[in-house]
Design an enzyme around this catalytic site. Structure first.
Site: not given
Lengths: 669, 669
Positions: A52, A283
């Site tokens: 990611d 994140r």
């Protein structure tokens, strides 16, 4: 094998696998208007976790498709890296802070976002642009591949050398089993994809073969295997992944941490004295990804670790030891997995310029550098436009060889770097300079900084070929593939900081007609077109005006280039005179801003290197290293990499024409 | 009138009209979780043309809702204004260039986008956030209004003083007739909305009354009339628009021009010697809007021009005369209309704090300054959160009076400016200094520059009230309405450049926890919350640390404020020590970054005024005019306007508590 009733159809390009590489390929097919299909053996329900980090270069690419803003808005932005090492007393403490990415290289920085969202952006884009429509066909996997060798060198429109049988699975068959995590809840894991797990492709094929009517035959001109580390496509071609695993096992946890560790929202590299290492990747939505070395899990005699030993509890326990004396726990876990570090690269990226491999199918390495998804997407970004232009009969099939030449070399460099870096990261920190079996933290920091430039995606430098008019040995600059046919040599000295083989860098320029500032790279959209960038210099000087007119006159009357102008070659101009001293219709030849009888003049192709009211001064000529008086001319490929640099004037135009002569198919009478 | 079977229902807020003002109101209702309905007499098919300039302030507001990026990406950006006037020979020539908006006021500039797109952004936003769901009910119009005066002062949850009968039209009934443009094609026009046309509301009501079952009764707590210049709601209340029309008639064309006029992609103000004036507004997709003075059309004895004389042909012919010797024509016309300039402002903006009027219902003026849609949306942006908080029982009903006090004053200022400006624009240019009946082009330029600041929307300065703790006479600073109850006085000198009554300006700051740069205003979302902004100063100084702790201790233990903390009052901190010298958990009291047992600490509330790696240095303390050592404390209203400035420490906290005591309802035991 095929029963008489098996349906049969044709497509131009068949893509196997709908991860980031496959979706990038499909995006190019959509933008180029290619009849393509994309299939994936998995069902839709596996969107958690996974890679990611988005590199600066990946964001530039997203911007060229028009959706970087969506990623930028939703993502967590990583700004700083904090390094934690044992102090003299053996307790971890912050030893360094460095910027997460080098300053000044790109208008983007590195961000972190769920892979499911990134796939969503691609799917929306493909839906919006594809005509004929392309949509991912899930729970479909290939069962057999045959290639008619006699047709491979015939790239005409009716040549379909590839025959693939596809099998359609049920939703249930296509959903991978989830590992029990031992505490009764249903946290999703990625162990089915881990290199600690066996591949299940053959099993899936066996299951589907017992059903009636689940097969179809597809004949394709080209095929791209984006089907991961266990690539079925690669196995059919008989190609290998070369390299070997290490003994290092790492776990991955996506959690909302409850902790007093001060840098939990920074990217952190933590080396504990003797409990192993850990990386923190903050994140979106308060989530944090932790990469945690599992010192107590070792591979068995088979060389592979027993994955049943690994649970979220064993992983967080390892993290707690590494981060001690700080506390860390969590209530919410979004996803987890584990993997064994290893670096491997494919022996071949293409077979006869007909079947190509991209992404994890041809390179695997440790995930911590945030490289996997990015390099995979960039493989497909390199290949997609080439395939698109060849299918449409616009470009010569020879350019397809540059895919392996350019991308296998990138993979080799990546694997070599990751080999060194992951040993430094997994090694025990040296106690002092005499501790030779330990890792020097100074060496680690140096490698980290070097790795950051590498991991930006901006250091990629493609070798000489018919697509890159630079000096030197084409085979040595690539992976050894012969791509030296039809080469021309440009004049790098005319644009000292826009290096042939590297991506076109971006600085602020103004639209001549409305004074709006743009990052010049924003005008280089991924629409399948090359760009002829005319650095027109000081257009108010009579001598320069003469050279510009000579160039433009030759361009407007070229038998070879004229049929490609605007449709396959976009023309952009950047001049260096004062904006307010120049007028579009008076000072620039019509070929630079063509007239359309329905919509008037083109006001979006001529730019100026001048100061803006609100966004400062880009100094583009200075930053590109181009002479403000005499300018130059430059070609970017459809992927924004610089193909050619040369001079203006009638003689300069001939070199531009020679460059395109080696790349594009002649359309003239 | 109502037959027994007429259905009857209740809602908290009924909005009449779904143009920009009505949609802004509905957006607030969605964000505040209010049970609201919004109805519009028109069908869905009238989305072409109409007002389309977006001021900097409107973009800041869009950003506070989260969709400025959509507008920014699609719109045309206007950067420069070019002024064209007759030279000595009577031929027009460019006399000046000025930036389209003042430099440095906002992170946005002025952009131009189709009103239909802007309405789409609102509709998507309302759909995403509204719970209970709110959706625009089209082809529905109000037929009767009655107000139960005995209930008006009772703002409790079960008091519904308003009763409205609504009529449901068919699609056909709700679609306005289009004027024939005389050349047989179907270009859409806006003449049905022009002030040259009669209102058709009564006609629509008559049509619908003959049908069975087309009526319903709605009982509402509050009602907002956003129903345009012919406002039915205003007429029911018996309020007037005061002012008068001029003799100036202007036409509007949205076309893709084919022209050799050099500045067609700039905003231009063109005064011809004797053919009238023209304004160029470049739009998206090669469209250009032209505002064109129609010198040859004059009002008749009724004071109104005959609209049958006006067609696209008459309008472009007028433009050709004004722009001569340049040529202009078009093949594609998207939309056109015409209007007669006039400035009028409503006598009342509210009735008993129960029924409110917003947008064109209470102010009309010439459209050229790009003000109409912006001021209308900003009316509703001012009112929406006040209504939302009163309906929910969070804020005192007295704050509703500040709507008229604040916005009627803005409307008066706007109308006064437009009165002067439109006469300068429509007047004949003076031949020389002796030509006293002509307009001096130097005066026009001065007015234009002043108008630009006005038109940015950033010069709005709300007067003293219980919501704005500034010095001076509350009635004089507003429109005369009495809003002086519960006033406190802040200390403006502690934040010299953050003026109470004006919108909170924005500079770059860094998140303490992850070093990410933000424009501080990005943290002031339109979620219905006030913001307590703690300028913590140099938190590493012991004396300052003591003052900060005293303030935070009082805040954390306040009986009055504690129930409102975080839910109705967001707490943001900006300190001035070095980021790398400070630690969130060590140096800042918990009330500034509260702990949650499920998700850990809050990492998104403490910011620092320090240098970023990639985006420069905001110097926020310097730009806000706050002392770097001692800081201050500041309150912004839910609409980002500054309500209060005071000092830190325990005594300072008492003043904050007094401010909120005048605004919010006590929740404590």
């Amino acid at each position: 094998m095929t029963v008489p009733s098996t349906p049969e159809s044709k497509c131009d390009v068949l893509i196997i696998g709908a991860g980031p590489a496959g979706l990038m390929m499909a995006a190019w097919m959509a933008r180029c208007g290619i009849h393509a299909r994309i299939v994936d053996k998995r069902s839709t329900k596996i969107f958690s976790g996974q890679a990611d980090g988005l590199q600066m270069r990946s964001l530039e690419i997203f911007d060229s498709f028009g959706f970087a803003d969506r990623a930028w808005k939703e993502a967590n932005h990583m700004i700083e890296i904090c390094m934690w090492n044992p102090g003299a007393d053996g307790t971890i403490r912050r030893s360094d802070r460095i910027p997460d990415v080098p300053v000044g290289l790109s208008r983007f920085t590195q961000i972190v976002l769920h892979q499911g969202r990134i796939e969503r952006f691609f799917l929306d884009h493909i839906k919006k642009y594809s005509d004929p429509p392309i949509s991912v066909e899930r729970a479909v996997l290939p069962e057999s591949l045959s290639i008619d060798e006699t047709l491979c060198d015939n790239h005409s429109a009716d040549s379909y050398p590839i025959k693939v049988t596809l099998r359609h699975l049920t939703e249930e068959e296509a959903t991978p089993a989830q590992q029990s995590n031992g505490n009764g809840n249903d946290v999703r894991d990625g162990m089915f994809r881990s290199n600690l797990a066996e591949d299940d492709t053959d099993d899936l094929i066996r299951k589907s073969q017992v059903k009636e009517g689940a097969a179809e035959v597809v004949r394709a001109k080209y095929m791209v295997g984006c089907d991961g580390a266990h690539s079925w496509t690669r196995r059919q071609l008989g190609f290998q992944l070369e390299g070997e695993p290490t003994d290092f096992i790492w776990g991955v946890l996506d959690v909302i941490p409850i902790t007093d560790f001060p840098d939990i929202r920074m990217r952190c590299a933590v080396h504990s004295a003797s409990s192993g290492s850990l990386m923190v990747i903050p994140r979106e939505n308060k989530l944090v990804r932790l990469y945690i070395q599992l010192n107590e899990i070792k591979p068995d005699a088979s060389g592979r670790a027993d994955r049943s030993q690994i649970t979220p509890t064993t992983i967080i326990t390892a993290a707690q030891k590494i981060l001690s004396p700080y506390k860390i726990t969590y209530e919410y876990c979004d996803w987890w997995t584990a993997y064994q570090i290893g670096q491997r690269v494919g022996t071949n990226f293409d077979s006869r310029s007909r079947v190509f491999l991209a992404g994890d199918a041809v390179h695997t390495h440790s995930p911590k550098a945030g490289q996997g998804m990015n390099v995979s997407m960039q493989d497909a970004f390199n290949l997609g436009w080439k395939l698109g232009l060849v299918v449409k009969g616009i470009a010569k099939p020879e350019i397809l060889k540059t895919y392996q030449s350019e991308r296998r070399r990138v993979a080799q460099d990546l694997i070599n770097f990751d080999h060194k870096f992951s040993r430094l990261f997994s090694g025990r920190p040296a106690k002092d300079v005499m501790d030779e079996s330990g890792v020097s933290m100074a060496d680690f920091k140096d490698a980290f900084i070097k790795g950051n430039l590498f991991a930006s995606g901006l250091s990629v430098d493609y070798g000489a070929s018919m697509l890159v008019a630079k000096e030197g040995n084409a085979a040595q600059q690539g992976d050894g593939t012969d791509v030296s046919a039809s080469r021309v040599r440009g004049k790098q000295e005319l644009a000292k900081k826009v290096l042939m083989g590297m991506r076109f860098p971006s600085f602020k320029v103004l639209n001549q007609s409305d004074a709006r500032p743009w990052h010049f790279q924003e005008r280089l959209k991924s629409d399948g077109r090359f760009r002829l960038i005319v650095f027109a210099g000081n257009v108010l000087s009579p001598a320069q005006n003469e050279r510009l007119n000579a160039f433009c006159g030759a361009l407007a009357s070229s038998t070879f280039l004229k049929p490609h102008l605007y449709t396959n070659i976009d023309v952009l101009t950047l001049h260096s005179a004062k904006r307010t001293d120049t007028e579009l219709l008076r000072d620039f030849p019509e070929v630079l801003h063509p007239f359309d009888e329905h919509s008037g003049w083109d006001y979006n192709s001529v730019f100026v290197d001048d100061e803006s009211y609100h966004e400062g001064y880009g100094d583009a000529y200075g930053n590109y290293g181009v002479d403000r008086e005499t300018g130059c001319v430059l070609v970017t490929r459809p992927d924004q990499y610089v193909g050619f640099v040369g001079e203006l004037g009638g003689e300069g135009f001939k070199e531009v024409e020679r460059y395109f002569g080696g790349v594009l198919v002649g359309k003239g009478g």
